[in-house]
Design a protein around this motif. Structure first.
Motif, mmCIF file in Angstrom:
data_model
loop_
_atom_site.group_PDB
_atom_site.id
_atom_site.type_symbol
_atom_site.label_atom_id
_atom_site.label_comp_id
_atom_site.label_asym_id
_atom_site.label_seq_id
_atom_site.Cartn_x
_atom_site.Cartn_y
_atom_site.Cartn_z
ATOM 1 N N VAL A 31 12.183 -2.938 -10.142
ATOM 2 C CA VAL A 31 12.396 -3.510 -8.815
ATOM 3 C C VAL A 31 11.100 -3.364 -8.027
ATOM 4 C CG1 VAL A 31 13.673 -3.307 -6.650
ATOM 5 C CG2 VAL A 31 14.844 -3.003 -8.842
ATOM 6 N N PRO A 32 10.596 -4.442 -7.413
ATOM 7 C CA PRO A 32 9.330 -4.356 -6.705
ATOM 8 C C PRO A 32 9.350 -3.306 -5.605
ATOM 9 C CG PRO A 32 9.995 -6.638 -6.979
ATOM 10 C CD PRO A 32 11.156 -5.799 -7.408
ATOM 11 N N ALA A 33 8.223 -2.626 -5.455
ATOM 12 C CA ALA A 33 8.081 -1.663 -4.367
ATOM 13 C C ALA A 33 7.999 -2.410 -3.046
ATOM 14 C CB ALA A 33 6.822 -0.822 -4.558
ATOM 15 N N PRO A 34 8.520 -1.832 -1.961
ATOM 16 C CA PRO A 34 8.361 -2.464 -0.648
ATOM 17 C C PRO A 34 6.884 -2.608 -0.307
ATOM 18 C CG PRO A 34 9.929 -0.646 -0.576
ATOM 19 C CD PRO A 34 9.247 -0.571 -1.906
ATOM 20 N N PRO A 35 6.497 -3.647 0.443
ATOM 21 C CA PRO A 35 5.089 -3.788 0.833
ATOM 22 C C PRO A 35 4.629 -2.583 1.632
ATOM 23 C CG PRO A 35 6.360 -5.766 1.367
ATOM 24 C CD PRO A 35 7.347 -4.718 0.964
ATOM 25 N N LEU A 36 3.355 -2.251 1.463
ATOM 26 C CA LEU A 36 2.811 -1.155 2.250
ATOM 27 C C LEU A 36 2.688 -1.581 3.706
ATOM 28 C CD1 LEU A 36 -0.005 0.066 -0.133
ATOM 29 C CD2 LEU A 36 2.077 1.291 0.441
ATOM 30 N N ALA A 37 2.898 -0.657 4.609
ATOM 31 C CA ALA A 37 2.722 -0.939 6.034
ATOM 32 C C ALA A 37 1.252 -1.235 6.307
ATOM 33 C CB ALA A 37 3.192 0.259 6.854
ATOM 34 N N ASP A 38 0.991 -1.865 7.446
ATOM 35 C CA ASP A 38 -0.362 -2.308 7.761
ATOM 36 C C ASP A 38 -1.404 -1.197 7.742
ATOM 37 O OD1 ASP A 38 0.133 -4.951 7.833
ATOM 38 O OD2 ASP A 38 0.381 -5.101 9.996
ATOM 39 N N PRO A 39 -1.159 -0.011 8.344
ATOM 40 C CA PRO A 39 -2.225 0.995 8.320
ATOM 41 C C PRO A 39 -2.649 1.386 6.901
ATOM 42 C CG PRO A 39 -0.638 1.513 10.021
ATOM 43 C CD PRO A 39 -0.048 0.380 9.210
ATOM 44 N N PRO A 40 -1.727 1.714 5.976
ATOM 45 C CA PRO A 40 -2.179 1.996 4.617
ATOM 46 C C PRO A 40 -2.860 0.797 3.962
ATOM 47 C CG PRO A 40 0.018 2.870 4.949
ATOM 48 C CD PRO A 40 -0.302 2.022 6.147
ATOM 49 N N ARG A 41 -2.366 -0.407 4.220
ATOM 50 C CA ARG A 41 -2.988 -1.583 3.631
ATOM 51 C C ARG A 41 -4.432 -1.737 4.122
ATOM 52 N NH1 ARG A 41 -1.674 -6.278 1.024
ATOM 53 N NH2 ARG A 41 -3.132 -8.006 1.415
ATOM 54 N N GLN A 42 -4.635 -1.596 5.406
ATOM 55 C CA GLN A 42 -5.989 -1.720 5.934
ATOM 56 C C GLN A 42 -6.893 -0.613 5.392
ATOM 57 O OE1 GLN A 42 -7.159 -4.339 7.656
ATOM 58 N NE2 GLN A 42 -5.105 -5.139 7.213
ATOM 59 N N LEU A 43 -6.340 0.577 5.240
ATOM 60 C CA LEU A 43 -7.120 1.672 4.675
ATOM 61 C C LEU A 43 -7.507 1.372 3.234
ATOM 62 C CD1 LEU A 43 -8.237 4.578 4.876
ATOM 63 C CD2 LEU A 43 -5.975 5.386 4.162
ATOM 64 N N LEU A 44 -6.564 0.864 2.448
ATOM 65 C CA LEU A 44 -6.857 0.541 1.056
ATOM 66 C C LEU A 44 -7.860 -0.598 0.952
ATOM 67 C CD1 LEU A 44 -3.298 0.893 -0.510
ATOM 68 C CD2 LEU A 44 -5.198 2.507 -0.677
ATOM 69 N N LEU A 45 -7.794 -1.558 1.862
ATOM 70 C CA LEU A 45 -8.801 -2.622 1.884
ATOM 71 C C LEU A 45 -10.190 -2.049 2.166
ATOM 72 C CD1 LEU A 45 -6.917 -5.498 3.712
ATOM 73 C CD2 LEU A 45 -7.838 -5.585 1.386
ATOM 74 N N ARG A 46 -10.256 -1.067 3.037
ATOM 75 C CA ARG A 46 -11.544 -0.413 3.295
ATOM 76 C C ARG A 46 -12.042 0.302 2.040
ATOM 77 N NH1 ARG A 46 -14.675 1.762 7.472
ATOM 78 N NH2 ARG A 46 -16.592 2.495 6.453
ATOM 79 N N TYR A 47 -11.142 0.980 1.341
ATOM 80 C CA TYR A 47 -11.545 1.613 0.079
ATOM 81 C C TYR A 47 -12.105 0.555 -0.886
ATOM 82 C CZ TYR A 47 -8.810 5.815 1.384
ATOM 83 O OH TYR A 47 -8.307 6.937 2.000
ATOM 84 N N ALA A 48 -11.438 -0.590 -0.965
ATOM 85 C CA ALA A 48 -11.892 -1.651 -1.867
ATOM 86 C C ALA A 48 -13.271 -2.160 -1.466
ATOM 87 C CB ALA A 48 -10.879 -2.790 -1.874
ATOM 88 N N GLU A 49 -13.479 -2.358 -0.165
ATOM 89 C CA GLU A 49 -14.768 -2.859 0.313
ATOM 90 C C GLU A 49 -15.897 -1.902 -0.053
ATOM 91 O OE1 GLU A 49 -16.745 -4.504 4.490
ATOM 92 O OE2 GLU A 49 -14.939 -3.257 4.540
ATOM 93 N N ASP A 50 -15.675 -0.624 0.156
ATOM 94 C CA ASP A 50 -16.705 0.365 -0.151
ATOM 95 C C ASP A 50 -16.919 0.495 -1.658
ATOM 96 O OD1 ASP A 50 -17.004 0.782 2.551
ATOM 97 O OD2 ASP A 50 -15.741 2.580 2.596
ATOM 98 N N THR A 51 -15.835 0.448 -2.421
ATOM 99 C CA THR A 51 -15.966 0.535 -3.875
ATOM 100 C C THR A 51 -16.742 -0.654 -4.422
ATOM 101 O OG1 THR A 51 -13.861 1.722 -3.982
ATOM 102 C CG2 THR A 51 -14.690 0.813 -6.040
#
Length: 520
Positions: A31-51
């Protein structure tokens, strides 16, 4: 890639997104996991940008090829003077992820992937198998015969699994961009994984064989095993081992070879889940539970280990990348809900439990990585691997011997663990199966240690001494970006790998099996 366990595609992308299964309590597997809330999503996008910044810092501007590693300051002078097919594959799929996450334009992604494909077309290859050698100079593309770090002799070697990661990336590139499909397809068409396939690895009457770890075209100092499984060109010298452990990153070689129609699908069931539960196999870490089954005419022991209230199919060394790196590209949990769909969440929870409760490090995420004391080293959760000498989680190499009932006595459990080493890429790999726990662990790593910089997370942390490996590896950053791309961009890499023969040949094959792992 480093030490491992022994043991023309159709274009087009399906419209439906493949969503990874959740591992949260009360959520059924698949069963798909619920979408991440905006703050974790934005944080993970920042991790991706830096990586992504660290990945581009590894690329030589003249050739478009990535180095194997770079220091955390991202200086061009710190780039390693060697690279591998796996590193090149990681760059290719990371560029696709970067575009899908809005970090770069479509044009830049095409430019970077095209440069890598053009460089690959110029690299020296084994003429009879079409395989790439393990080590090249990223600044010139020349095959390495002298190791740039210490001047030692390099005996050119062609690894089955390193070539498989590159081949998988070529599949992604060809399915991703019609403008690059022909270039990626030409490179892929020349690669024959049947050159590694030993049909008699488990005996002529068994019904299926195994892949060798690789081969040398020239006799190496250790002699190797002289043969030629395809009968094309002169004999080569194969490694003395086969890749026989199913739950290992090396299974990507089996996936690619089966998808390309170069080895029989029965090969998948020739690999061991665990070894037999009798004294002939009592060297393995634990006595497994399970039963024999016949799958496609192959006798398979569906074994699993039991430890700390969990039942799971172990990897070779108990590390996260063995268990979960292939899952970045192959939708294992979706295609195999009764095997990988059960095992992946349990494996992740076992790693979390070891770090937080069994070893009491306060942190988790164990996988081969840079050693904070220098060099490179394997780390894992010892009881989650088949190898009795398998990867420890600390610098002191604390191991357990849980015994093998009726064959080997157990030893007392450790009274404590030492300087545990965690690597961020292992935490990112866990994101589909324990998203909240993974986001929390990444935040705690940043809060507790000097382990983050302009290129994202540094490669590893020794959590009791606080020592940090201040560098980035193309392999590990490629896993970070792959995991983030799948989570934040609708399984982008799995959707790019799956169309065509992968779906036709692999999906029904993986769906046959049921692991001896209870439904979560």
């Amino acid at each position: 890639m480093r030490r491992r366990s022994v043991l023309t595609l159709a274009a087009g992308v399906p419209a439906a997104l493949l969503t990874p299964p959740a591992a949260r309590a009360g959520t059924p597997v698949g069963v798909p996991a619920p979408p991440l809330a905006d703050p974790p999503r934005q944080l993970l996008l920042r991790y991706a940008e830096d990586t992504w910044r660290s990945m581009t810092a590894m690329v030589d501007p003249g050739t478009g090829l990535p180095a194997d590693n770079v220091d955390a300051d991202l200086s061009a002078t710190s780039r390693s003077r060697y690279t591998s097919p796996t590193n090149i594959g990681c760059l290719i799929w990371s560029a696709v992820v970067a575009r899908e996450l809005g970090l770069v334009s479509r044009g830049e992604t095409r430019r970077r992937v095209r440069a890598a494909l053009e460089a690959l077309a110029c690299l020296e290859r084994h003429p009879y198998s079409g395989m790439f050698y393990n080590w090249y100079d990223p600044a010139t593309g020349q095959l390495l015969r002298t190791w740039p770090v210490d001047g030692s002799t390099v005996h050119p070697f062609l690894s089955s699994v390193d070539n498989a990661w590159l081949a998988a990336a070529l599949i992604v590139a060809g399915n991703d961009d019609p403008a690059l499909r022909a270039s990626a397809g030409r490179l892929l068409a020349g690669m024959d994984f049947g050159f590694y396939y030993d049909a008699n690895a488990r005996g002529a009457e068994f019904g299926a064989g195994l892949l060798r770890g690789g081969f040398w075209p020239e006799r190496p100092p250790n002699g190797g095993v002289e043969d030629n499984y395809r009968g094309r060109g002169p004999n080569v010298w194969y490694t003395g081992h086969h890749y026989g452990t199913l739950n290992s990153e090396t299974r990507i070689g089996s996936y690619v070879a089966i998808a390309l129609g170069q080895v029989p699908r029965e090969h998948y069931f020739a690999m061991w889940r665990t070894f037999e539960p009798n004294c002939d196999w009592s060297w393995q870490e634990l006595k497994p539970v399970g039963e024999d089954r016949e799958l496609l005419g192959i006798r398979v022991f569906e074994g699993a280990y039991r430890h700390r209230g969990r039942q799971y199919v172990p990897s070779w060394g108990g590390s996260m990348f063995e268990a979960l790196m292939p899952d970045l590209l192959v939708p294992e949990a979706r295609w195999a809900p009764d095997s990988w769909g059960r095992n992946h969440p349990v494996f992740v929870q076992g790693q979390i439990d070891h770090g937080l409760h069994e070893a009491r490090y306060g942190h988790w995420g164990f996988s081969p990585s840079s050693n904070p004391a220098g060099g490179y080293r394997e780390y894992g959760v010892d009881p989650m691997g088949l190898d009795p000498d398998g990867y420890p989680s600390d610098q002191e190499r604390t191991r357990v011997n849980l015994g093998f009932d009726g064959c080997r006595d157990a030893e007392p459990l450790p009274t404590g663990y030492g300087d545990g080493v965690v690597t961020p890429h292992a935490v990112f790999l866990a994101l589909p199966y324990a998203p909240a726990e993974a986001v929390d662990q990444l935040a705690r790593l940043r809060a507790d240690f000097d382990c983050y910089g302009p290129g994202g997370f540094h490669d590893a942390v020794a959590v009791r001494s606080g020592a940090v490996a201040h560098r980035h590896l193309a392999l590990d950053q490629g896993m970070v970006l792959g995991a983030l791309g799948n989570l934040l961009a609708g399984d982008v890499l799995r959707r790019r790998f799956a169309p065509g023969p992968a779906t036709e040949r692999l999906r029904p094959l993986l769906g046959i099996e049921e692991f001896a792992v209870p439904v979560g």
